[in-house]
Design an enzyme around this catalytic site. Structure first.
Site, PDB file in Angstrom:
ATOM      1  N   ASP A 253       0.861  -1.171   0.000  1.00 54.06           N
ATOM      2  CA  ASP A 253       0.000   0.000   0.000  1.00 54.06           C
ATOM      3  C   ASP A 253       0.910   1.237   0.000  1.00 54.06           C
ATOM      4  OD1 ASP A 253      -2.139   1.707  -0.063  1.00 54.06           O
ATOM      5  OD2 ASP A 253      -3.257   0.696   1.508  1.00 54.06           O
TER       6      ASP A 253
HETATM    7  C1  NOJ Z   1      -4.025   3.946  -0.044  1.00 58.38           C
HETATM    8  C2  NOJ Z   1      -5.203   3.039   0.086  1.00 58.38           C
HETATM    9  O1  NOJ Z   1      -5.156   2.336   1.302  1.00 58.38           O
HETATM   10  C3  NOJ Z   1      -5.339   2.042  -1.053  1.00 58.38           C
HETATM   11  O2  NOJ Z   1      -6.570   1.373  -0.918  1.00 58.38           O
HETATM   12  C4  NOJ Z   1      -5.202   2.716  -2.371  1.00 58.38           C
HETATM   13  O3  NOJ Z   1      -5.391   1.795  -3.413  1.00 58.38           O
HETATM   14  C5  NOJ Z   1      -3.829   3.358  -2.426  1.00 58.38           C
HETATM   15  N1  NOJ Z   1      -3.724   4.361  -1.389  1.00 58.38           N
HETATM   16  C6  NOJ Z   1      -3.527   3.978  -3.777  1.00 58.38           C
HETATM   17  O4  NOJ Z   1      -4.196   5.157  -3.926  1.00 58.38           O
END
Ligand code: NOJ
Length: 717
Positions: A253
């Site tokens: 993430d």
């Molecule tokens: C953080 C989020 O937790 C995730 O779900 C998302 O896909 C990513 N950022 C990318 O934006």
């Protein structure tokens, strides 16, 4: 070896270690620095670039200006639609309509791929038993079977039959794993649970996505039992790779590899890169840990080159399957400013089926189109951005048709529509317009209130400790109810809210979630009876925050709550009868249970009939539409394993089917279970099936129906 494998192996053999690490690196946004990195072959994936001309420029740089000409994988959070916004995922799940959900994902894939996005970070299949968590909006709720089915349908829709089709995009099941169990419902917080609960409840939706070929997974921000998800070899290597044989790749993430330092799990970014790589994170989203440290980790032998090669192989493999090596450039003629009629129709259909009718006293709904006058009141009556919900980065407010607009279109020419917004937004405390709202209600035959949550109260990092109507909405509701006019409340929210007053005092309640671009017409279709509501709750609705976590598939305990205690008035002196699993000041039951949802007609279920033949268990029931209009119903199959070597939930969803029934019509729904469907993780945390007695229900929600039973004999297993 397939052509694909062969091609990738030849390419891999020509790559320097630095180029390999480049493939494992993802950056966000179009900046000069990023373009320079791309030209050096040091970017594998680009995130958050959706201008097709820019995408083409980056792809051209990557293909034509680098030594090996490897195309970029362009990713984006396409969570519930790209331009055409569908209901938030929790709403999608409330439809229980898998073909429709698949279609929605396909529409999203078509629109996203038209601008060059070939990878979405969806579906989110985090089980959530705590509506304080803002991200409950992004998942399919509290049940592993429903979440798995919705997630798998989305994967099928995004990826299509062939990833090489330029309209297909790769899916990403997230957030692996147990992110939804974040303590206190506070985002990014710790999760901790037994391995059995992890395996029985939190892992199965991911497995369902892996089983239909999801290309990628994303690991979570959370730590689980002390180990951050980005450095968790148990979940990423043992479960995902060795037990499930997943052969796609895992992306971290946002900056989550680097955050292992802040977790206190790694001393510095170098150690974080090592732990993530050893655990099985193939691509680093935005922490640059791999780019900065992987070469030295390989040189020192701390990370075997074979691991790097495996990651790069998987990343290149996906690019190959997407056809990017053949053609990385977007066909600009596919880009359109116009939304397609079929996409909007699909959004309307799904928004309609995602609405859950919670209450309809005296059949107040549906309203007549030729009603003389309607007051439309509330901050969400005409609020396009809130209506789209969280994670709609590419949705446009101008595309949205709001309930106010749709009601005006739907009512007869003679109907007077009086609109008062009453609150500038759902969390506002301003009451200046309340008198005008009351006058509008008084002058009208019926008042429809659009209440709930602003979009900005939901989604990532938007957690709430209180789940009642925000701002002055409750006061507004009470003022309107005091007029004595019939009141309909349409709740537009990203999560279950605690609304005991509304449940007690408002005759008609429709839960519409944040329903997306076509939410207005969908809601109007239901309010005016063009269709009957058929949505069912994918999550329990608590009476109060103090009851959380609250979920239907809980354990029985040694002292389950008993009715006499539920009925004891608050303050009753302690009595032995009270020594059970309950509260002194609240009921233990939800306001509305998982699976609940009313219709404009009524359905009667027969007692389930069970026929055991060999190893197969056929469970069927007759459902009769006992009302006077055609409608759809979602029949749900629940099972209880009465005695087992570990305690089992009081009920577990095992299947569901939608049936459409004309007035007076009866249909039989049948489900076939095999012993494996009754498996669970035993004391040793291994999957097992145990003989014994089971209860079964086929019903319209998790609290309804009468049980039948069967015995699973040793010989059947
Ligand atoms: C953080 C989020 O937790 C995730 O779900 C998302 O896909 C990513 N950022 C990318 O934006």
């Amino acid at each position: 070896m397939t052509t694909n494998d062969n091609y990738i192996e030849l390419l891999l053999a020509r790559m320097t270690l630095r180029e390999k690490v480049g493939q494992m690196t993802q950056v966000s946004g179009a900046t000069e620095d990023h373009l320079a990195l791309v030209k050096k072959g040091l970017v594998g994936s680009l995130l958050n670039v959706v201008d097709p001309v820019l995408v083409n420029e980056y792809q051209r740089a990557s293909v034509e200006e680098t030594r090996l000409g490897i195309p970029l994988l362009v990713g984006r959070d396409v969570i519930h639609g790209f331009r055409t916004i569908f209901p938030i995922p929790l709403g999608l799940a409330a439809s229980w309509n898998l073909p429709l959900v698949e279609k929605a994902a396909r529409v999203a894939a078509r629109e996203a791929s038209a601008v060059g996005v070939r990878w979405t970070f969806s579906p989110m299949v985090d089980i959530c038993r705590d509506p304080r968590w803002g991200r409950i909006a992004e998942g399919a709720g509290e049940d592993p079977v429903l979440s798995g089915a919705i997630g798998a349908a989305m994967v099928r829709g995004y990826q299509g039959k062939d990833l090489a089709n330029p309209e297909s995009i790769a899916a990403c099941a997230k957030h692996f794993v147990a992110y939804g169990a974040t303590e206190g419902g506070r985002d990014y917080n710790t999760s901790d649970m037994s391995e059995r609960t992890l395996r029985d409840v939190y892992l199965p939706p991911f497995k369902a996505c892996v089983d239909v070929g999801v290309s990628t997974l994303m690991c979570g921000f959370n730590d689980l039992a002390g180990v951050p998800a980005s450095g968790n070899a148990f979940t990423l290597r043992q479960v995902l790779r060795s037990e499930w044989k997943f052969n796609g790749f895992v992306v971290s993430d946002w900056a989550s590899i680097g955050e292992m330092v802040i977790h206190g799990f790694c001393a510095d970014k170098r150690e974080a890169a090592r732990e993530a790589a050893l655990a099985g994170v193939d691509m680093d989203m935005m922490s640059a840990c791999y780019l900065e440290h992987m070469e030295s980790l390989v040189a020192s032998g701390e990370v075997p080159l074979a691991l790097v090669d495996a990651s790069v192989r998987a990343i290149l493999g996906l690019k190959y399957r997407l056809g990017l090596f053949e053609r990385a450039q977007v066909d600009l003629s596919r880009v359109s400013e116009e939304l397609e009629w079929e996409s909007l129709e699909a959004a309307r259909h799904l928004a309609r089926e995602s609405c859950v009718l919670l209450k309809n006293e005296g059949n107040l709904l549906p309203l007549k189109e030729d009603v003389a006058s309607v007051a439309v009141i509330g901050p969400l009556s005409d609020s396009p951005v809130d209506q789209m919900g969280c994670w709609t980065v590419d949705g446009r407010a101008a595309d949205v048709c709001t309930p106010l607009a749709a009601i005006r279109q739907m009512v007869s020419p003679g109907t007077r529509v009086r609109y008062v917004r009453a609150l500038p937004e759902a969390c506002s405390g301003e009451t200046d317009e309340f008198d005008a709202a009351v006058r509008a209600a008084e002058a009208s035959d019926v008042a429809i209130l659009f209440l709930g949550e602003s979009e900005k109260l939901t989604g990532e990092s938007h957690c709430r400790a209180f789940l009642d109507l925000s701002g002055a909405q409750q006061a507004l509701l009470e003022r309107i109810c005091e007029t004595g006019k019939p009141v309909v409340v349409v709740l537009m929210t990203g999560r279950p809210l605690t609304i005991p007053w509304a449940v007690a005092h408002v005759p008609a309640l429709l839960l519409a979630w944040h329903p997306g671009t076509m939410g207005g017409p969908a809601i109007a279709d239901l309010l005016f009876g063009k269709h009957s509501p058929s949505g069912k709750l994918p999550v329990s609705i608590p009476r109060s925050v103090g009851q959380i976590p609250l979920y239907y598939n809980h354990k029985n305990t040694g002292r389950p709550a008993i009715d006499s205690v539920r009925k004891m008035p608050l303050g009753t002196p302690a009595d032995p009868v009270g020594f059970c699993s309950s509260y002194l000041d609240a009921e233990p039951t939800p306001e509305f249970p998982f699976g609940f949802g009313l219709s404009y007609t009524s359905f009667e279920y027969s007692l389930p009939k069970v026929v055991v033949q060999g190893s197969s268990i056929r469970i069927s029931a007759d459902i009769t539409n006992t009302g006077n209009r055609t409608a759809g119903e979602v029949a749900q199959l629940y099972v209880r394993d009465v005695v087992a070597s570990v305690t089992r939930p009081v009920k577990e969803l095992k299947g569901f089917q939608r049936v459409d029934l004309a007035a007076g019509q009866t249909k039989t729904v049948a489900f076939t279970l095999c012993p494996d469907d009754l498996a669970f993780h035993g004391r040793d945390c291994r999957l097992r099936v145990e003989p014994g007695d089971f209860q079964v229900w086929i019903a319209g929600n998790s609290q309804a129906g009468e049980a039948a039973g069967f015995t699973l004999r040793e010989s059947m297993i």
